[in-house]
Design a protein around this motif. Structure first.
Motif, PDB file in Angstrom:
ATOM      1  N   GLU A 107      -1.763   2.579  -1.621  1.00  0.00           N
ATOM      2  CA  GLU A 107      -0.733   1.671  -2.113  1.00  0.00           C
ATOM      3  C   GLU A 107      -0.651   0.423  -1.230  1.00  0.00           C
ATOM      4  OE1 GLU A 107       0.702   5.953  -2.798  1.00  0.00           O
ATOM      5  OE2 GLU A 107      -0.272   4.799  -1.204  1.00  0.00           O
ATOM      6  N   GLY A 108      -0.714   0.627   0.080  1.00  0.00           N
ATOM      7  CA  GLY A 108      -0.640  -0.491   0.997  1.00  0.00           C
ATOM      8  C   GLY A 108      -1.858  -1.393   0.926  1.00  0.00           C
ATOM      9  N   VAL A 109      -3.036  -0.800   0.826  1.00  0.00           N
ATOM     10  CA  VAL A 109      -4.269  -1.595   0.762  1.00  0.00           C
ATOM     11  C   VAL A 109      -4.272  -2.481  -0.479  1.00  0.00           C
ATOM     12  CG1 VAL A 109      -6.778  -1.486   0.515  1.00  0.00           C
ATOM     13  CG2 VAL A 109      -5.617   0.045   2.120  1.00  0.00           C
ATOM     14  N   ARG A 110      -3.924  -1.903  -1.634  1.00  0.00           N
ATOM     15  CA  ARG A 110      -3.905  -2.689  -2.876  1.00  0.00           C
ATOM     16  C   ARG A 110      -2.896  -3.828  -2.790  1.00  0.00           C
ATOM     17  NH1 ARG A 110      -4.606   2.558  -5.274  1.00  0.00           N
ATOM     18  NH2 ARG A 110      -2.344   2.800  -5.496  1.00  0.00           N
ATOM     19  N   PHE A 111      -1.747  -3.534  -2.218  1.00  0.00           N
ATOM     20  CA  PHE A 111      -0.677  -4.519  -2.118  1.00  0.00           C
ATOM     21  C   PHE A 111      -1.080  -5.694  -1.222  1.00  0.00           C
ATOM     22  CE2 PHE A 111       3.195  -6.001   0.073  1.00  0.00           C
ATOM     23  CZ  PHE A 111       3.951  -6.394  -1.015  1.00  0.00           C
ATOM     24  N   TYR A 112      -1.530  -5.402  -0.019  1.00  0.00           N
ATOM     25  CA  TYR A 112      -1.868  -6.477   0.918  1.00  0.00           C
ATOM     26  C   TYR A 112      -3.160  -7.199   0.525  1.00  0.00           C
ATOM     27  CZ  TYR A 112       1.893  -4.766   3.842  1.00  0.00           C
ATOM     28  OH  TYR A 112       3.141  -4.409   4.312  1.00  0.00           O
ATOM     29  N   ASP A 113      -4.038  -6.518  -0.174  1.00  0.00           N
ATOM     30  CA  ASP A 113      -5.243  -7.204  -0.653  1.00  0.00           C
ATOM     31  C   ASP A 113      -4.884  -8.264  -1.688  1.00  0.00           C
ATOM     32  OD1 ASP A 113      -8.143  -7.509  -0.790  1.00  0.00           O
ATOM     33  OD2 ASP A 113      -8.000  -6.614  -2.777  1.00  0.00           O
ATOM     34  N   ARG A 114      -3.915  -7.961  -2.526  1.00  0.00           N
ATOM     35  CA  ARG A 114      -3.450  -8.969  -3.485  1.00  0.00           C
ATOM     36  C   ARG A 114      -2.868 -10.174  -2.754  1.00  0.00           C
ATOM     37  NH1 ARG A 114      -3.977 -11.992  -7.849  1.00  0.00           N
ATOM     38  NH2 ARG A 114      -1.973 -12.755  -8.636  1.00  0.00           N
ATOM     39  N   SER A 115      -2.177  -9.927  -1.639  1.00  0.00           N
ATOM     40  CA  SER A 115      -1.602 -11.030  -0.893  1.00  0.00           C
ATOM     41  C   SER A 115      -2.686 -11.902  -0.272  1.00  0.00           C
ATOM     42  CB  SER A 115      -0.667 -10.502   0.206  1.00  0.00           C
ATOM     43  OG  SER A 115       0.308 -11.463   0.550  1.00  0.00           O
ATOM     44  N   VAL A 116      -3.722 -11.286   0.294  1.00  0.00           N
ATOM     45  CA  VAL A 116      -4.825 -12.058   0.868  1.00  0.00           C
ATOM     46  C   VAL A 116      -5.489 -12.928  -0.201  1.00  0.00           C
ATOM     47  CG1 VAL A 116      -7.138 -11.898   1.884  1.00  0.00           C
ATOM     48  CG2 VAL A 116      -5.280 -10.505   2.804  1.00  0.00           C
ATOM     49  N   LYS A 117      -5.677 -12.357  -1.391  1.00  0.00           N
ATOM     50  CA  LYS A 117      -6.299 -13.129  -2.472  1.00  0.00           C
ATOM     51  C   LYS A 117      -5.418 -14.316  -2.887  1.00  0.00           C
ATOM     52  CE  LYS A 117      -9.428  -9.704  -4.495  1.00  0.00           C
ATOM     53  NZ  LYS A 117      -9.560  -8.916  -3.270  1.00  0.00           N
TER      54      LYS A 117
END
Length: 435
Positions: A107-117
């Motif tokens: 859940e955390g990886v998907r969330f923060y990856d969206r932020s980086v993008k």
């Protein structure tokens, strides 16, 4: 305090782009610099209306991003952002501005990856240079247990499509020649989790960019406006009390970081959050030599170098709950010693200043996002040391939550009810430094 920008505000939008902001030519920039001509306001002062569709408490990156995406993506422009001091004066101006998505839980990886993008395209989206530098992120492992955790995180990251891998000491030395990777040190470097998309950003530029974008869409940004109470009638929000008068509203979003529990208490919503100071420091500028962000959880330290040449140091949160934002000698001695364990060649560099910010820590080190038992009262809090890197995705997700009355899938796991149900999202193992 209004910032200075590089474009005029004009009415109207352009699909999902912010309202057009006319740029300056190189010659006109020179003219302005030489003549000290009046620059156009980046955002504007407004009279406080008696009512708004949405009131956002907190003028940092989370509050401003929520306002921007409410207006841009959902057409909700009758929005007030309330800040008791000046925008970016809280956690958004008191952090080390490191961005990454190499977390531990899916859940955390998907969330923060969206932020980086979102950060990757933010300068073009806002037509404002936020100075995002994707220079890579190294999390060092000094013992076998840390190395196992790095491999665990790497596999979770890869499964979620995030570029992240464990590398050995020789590869670490190639990326950061000034690191002491010899086996005879007190804390030998056995390897590291290398995350190429990670990097740094100019935190005040992000705040100013979102403020300008929100203002261009008609959002009202009210600085020097402190919230003193939240009116709740029959289980739902009805208004907000401020030092400038009352505002009627049916939707309030709490984006206040270290002050999260004080604001939530005004609405009668209890939060499992404690506030701790987090200190940082910066050195004199030197010729750039550190291309990546370097983190050591064992030594409780992280370091990056700005485009101006300063080294920025951070550590773990202070070991006691407090609202103090004063630096301490204990922090300075500790962070200096730990940095020198990693890079002894920095011994003669001088620290220029240090500061502290407030971190709202939850029991599972993950945020609390979404609706609450009080209808119309939403929270975007509990960020601990992760808040700034999550600004864009949090704004996007909270805007969708307010617009549709329910949280989107990307933040569904971060609801307040998870603590009562035992559905914790444990991210302590992915903390940049030990907590």
């Amino acid at each position: 305090m209004n910032g200075n920008g590089n474009g005029h505000r004009s009415a109207g939008g352009n699909g999902h782009r912010p309202a057009k902001l006319r740029g300056y030519s190189a010659w006109s920039l020179v003219q302005h610099g030489l003549t000290r001509g009046d620059w156009p306001r980046t955002w504007h002062d407004h009279d406080l209306r008696d009512s708004y569709d949405v009131v956002i408490i907190g003028g940092g990156v989370h509050g401003l991003a929520t306002a921007y995406y409410l207006a841009r993506d959902h057409g909700i422009t009758n929005v007030a952002v309330l800040e008791k001091a000046y925008i970016g004066s809280g956690g958004s101006g008191r952090n080390t501005a490191i961005l990454r998505s190499n977390y531990l839980t899916p859940e955390g990886v998907r969330f923060y990856d969206r932020s980086v993008k979102l950060y990757e395209n933010l300068a073009a989206d806002l037509n404002f240079n936020v100075m995002f530098s994707q220079r890579g992120h190294l999390t060092l492992a000094h013992n076998d247990a840390s190395l196992r955790t790095m491999r665990w995180r790497s596999e979770v990251n890869k499964h979620e499509g995030v570029d992240s891998d464990v590398i050995g000491p020789d590869e670490v030395k190639g990326l950061v020649p000034y690191l002491d990777t010899s086996p005879d040190t007190r804390y030998p470097i056995l390897g590291a989790l290398y995350h190429p998309p990670g990097g740094i950003v100019r935190h005040d530029a992000v705040v100013w960019g979102y403020a300008r974008g929100a203002d261009a869409h008609g959002v009202h940004i009210h600085q020097q406006t402190e919230v003193t109470g939240i009116d709740v009638s029959h289980g739902r929000v009805s208004g907000v009390q401020t030092t400038r008068g009352r505002i009627a509203t049916r939707a309030v979003v709490n984006c206040t970081a270290g002050w999260a529990t004080l604001i939530s208490d005004m609405a009668g919503v209890s939060m499992p959050v404690q506030t701790f100071p987090l200190q940082a420091a910066v050195t004199e500028p030197v010729k750039p030599f550190l291309d990546t962000v370097v983190v050591s959880g064992t030594l409780h330290v992280y370091v990056s170098q700005t485009d101006r040449g300063e080294l920025v140091f951070g550590a773990s949160v202070d070991p006691f709950a407090s609202y103090s934002i004063r630096g301490s000698l204990e922090f300075t001695e500790g962070v200096a010693g730990h940095v020198l364990e990693l890079m002894p060649a920095l011994a003669k560099m001088r620290l220029l200043r240090q500061w502290a910010g407030l971190c709202d820590m939850t029991p599972d080190y993950s945020p609390i996002m979404g609706p609450t038992p009080v209808e119309g009262f939403y929270v975007d809090v509990g960020w601990g040391t992760y808040g700034f890197k999550a600004g864009p995705v949090s704004g996007e997700a909270m805007a969708a939550t307010v617009a549709h009355g329910r949280p989107p899938e990307i933040i569904a796991a971060f609801g307040l009810d998870r603590f009562a149900d035992g559905r914790l999202v444990g991210e302590k193992g992915a903390a940049a430094v030990g907590h």
